[in-house]
Design an enzyme around this catalytic site. Structure first.
Site, PDB file in Angstrom:
ATOM      1  CG  HIS A  61      28.729  30.224  11.921  1.00 33.42           C
ATOM      2  ND1 HIS A  61      28.444  30.672  13.200  1.00 33.42           N
ATOM      3  CD2 HIS A  61      27.583  30.411  11.205  1.00 33.42           C
ATOM      4  CE1 HIS A  61      27.208  31.104  13.240  1.00 33.42           C
ATOM      5  NE2 HIS A  61      26.652  30.958  12.029  1.00 33.42           N
ATOM      6  CD  GLU A  62      27.013  30.450   7.522  1.00 33.27           C
ATOM      7  OE1 GLU A  62      25.969  29.795   7.369  1.00 33.27           O
ATOM      8  OE2 GLU A  62      27.048  31.534   8.142  1.00 33.27           O
ATOM      9  CG  HIS A  93      23.835  27.427  10.220  1.00 36.00           C
ATOM     10  ND1 HIS A  93      23.080  27.342  11.378  1.00 36.00           N
ATOM     11  CD2 HIS A  93      24.461  28.647  10.278  1.00 36.00           C
ATOM     12  CE1 HIS A  93      23.249  28.436  12.088  1.00 36.00           C
ATOM     13  NE2 HIS A  93      24.095  29.238  11.452  1.00 36.00           N
TER      14      HIS A  93
END
Length: 433
Positions: free
Chosen positions: A24-25, A28
């Protein structure tokens, strides 16, 4: 052995959880760097740092509490109306805003003025914030399609698993025949366990859904063609009207609801059947739709969750489950008395469901979730475009920091809900067996 398998399931889920958070990170991080935003930190977990390493301008690390993760981007919020980054106020609400604004600039270095998050165009900020949840969606879809197409799902087939000897309304809570019950059409016609139905009234049937629908639509004489011991036989039952479980538009049974329809009187055999790509995509679409409905229904499940935790209420199968509950389920999966491939498939589906939940939850348009930042960027775009159309002065960037008091309230609600789910998972857990 049971304890060891349970621990193995919990450990494997923890590893999958950490990977999902890191994945997920990474969404980003990669898009932020793509658009030239400086990212001082990339962390998996919260709390004390267990390990970290600097590579370039970013510190990569793992923290002690695997309950989430984050990347730190410079300039998440624009300066105040006076152009100052820091300010102080005696108002607690104003203090929240100013503390958030100050934290966004605390690692500002010379040359960062053009590398601030808020200076990027709204569509770029939307991509950066959406990339994290999107990575979870990609992972969920990849796992689900992999399981569906290589392993498959339990599917009812047209093979006969058993024949009901008499006509019993499915709304009745009994499975034994009474002397007054009529013989079932299947039993009277000579249908046997192991027969595979290949045609109904002379027309081939491809699957159980088609066969079931045609049986329900027929009352009276019919011809059922079966394969038995390598040969085809025609049986001639007379189907009766009976009270059977209602099915929804997707062909799924609706528990507790019944309709009058044609009745033959046999049970279909269930087999693990791999799905084609199209069927897998349809199944994934249904899973996403169910997930959306589950997120919308969360507030309504709180009373039942409270009663299951602090009262004598039953923990329902569709009750919200947290990280502890998912870990316990993973431990149960490892102890199932089924083939190893079934265990692997079930564990992967738990991980896929978790990633889908991360995607849907993070897309809620509320701060501090990713969806809240996306909503702020979209609102800024709308304001600027409206100003441009009406030839008004550019209103400038939307100050998301002003919503921080709301974000703290939302975070407080989420924390309370998380604690409630945690207690329920400990006191009255959801069980798959």
């Amino acid at each position: 052995m049971t304890v060891l398998l349970t621990l193995l399931g919990i450990v494997l889920f923890a590893v999958g959880l950490l990977f999902s958070i890191a994945w997920h990170e990474l969404g980003h991080l990669s898009t932020a760097k793509l658009f030239g935003i400086r990212v001082p930190q990339y962390m998996v977990g919260f709390g004390p740092t267990l390990w970290s390493r600097h590579k370039g301008e970013t510190e990569y690390g793992i923290k002690a509490i695997p309950m989430g993760g984050y990347i730190r981007m410079i300039g998440m919020f624009p300066p105040g109306t006076d152009g100052r980054i820091e300010a102080r106020s005696t108002s607690p609400w104003r203090g929240m805003i100013e503390d958030a604004r100050s934290a966004a600039y605390e690692e500002l270095q010379p040359g960062d003025e053009k590398r601030l998050f808020y200076t990027r165009k709204p569509w770029k900020r939307v991509i950066v914030m959406f990339a994290g949840p999107f990575m979870n969606l990609v992972l969920a879809v990849a796992i689900f399609l992999g399981v569906a197409m290589s392993f498959g799902f339990a599917t009812q087939t047209t093979e006969v698993a058993g024949v009901q000897k008499c006509v019993i309304a499915q709304s009745e809570e009994r499975d034994t025949c009474a002397p007054s019950d009529r013989p079932s059409p299947a039993h009277a016609a000579g249908l046997r366990e192991g027969d595979r139905i290949v045609a109904f009234d002379g027309e081939p049937v491809a699957d159980w859904a088609e066969l079931s629908a045609r049986i329900r639509d027929t009352i009276g004489p019919a011809t059922v063609t079966v394969e038995r011991d390598g040969q085809r036989l025609d049986l001639h039952p007379t189907l009766e009207k009976n009270l059977v479980v209602r099915k929804d538009a997707d062909g799924e049974a609706v528990p507790g609801q019944y309709v009058a329809a044609g009745y033959l009187g046999f049970a279909a055999k269930t087999e693990i059947v791999p799905l084609g790509f199209g069927e897998s995509v349809d199944r994934m679409g249904d899973m996403i739709e169910d997930g959306v409905h589950a997120v919308i229904a969360l507030p309504g499940k709180i009373p039942d969750l409270w009663n299951a935790t602090f009262g004598d209420g039953e923990r329902k199968a569709d009750s919200p489950v947290g990280i502890v509950g998912a870990a316990r389920i993973s431990g149960e999966v490892m102890n199932l008395d089924v083939p190893t491939q079934n265990i692997v498939a079930s564990f992967l589906l738990v991980l896929a469901t978790f990633n889908l939940s991360l995607f849907l939850f993070n897309m809620l348009p509320l701060l501090p979730l990713d969806g809240g930042h996306i909503a702020g960027a979209l609102w800024e775009s709308v304001r600027r475009n409206v100003a441009r159309v009406f030839r008004r002065p550019d209103p400038g960037p939307f100050d998301v920091a002003k919503l921080m008091p709301v974000a703290y309230v939302v975070a407080g609600v989420f924390i309370c809900f998380t604690v409630l789910v945690l207690l329920a998972d400990i006191v009255n857990p959801v069980k798959i067996s």
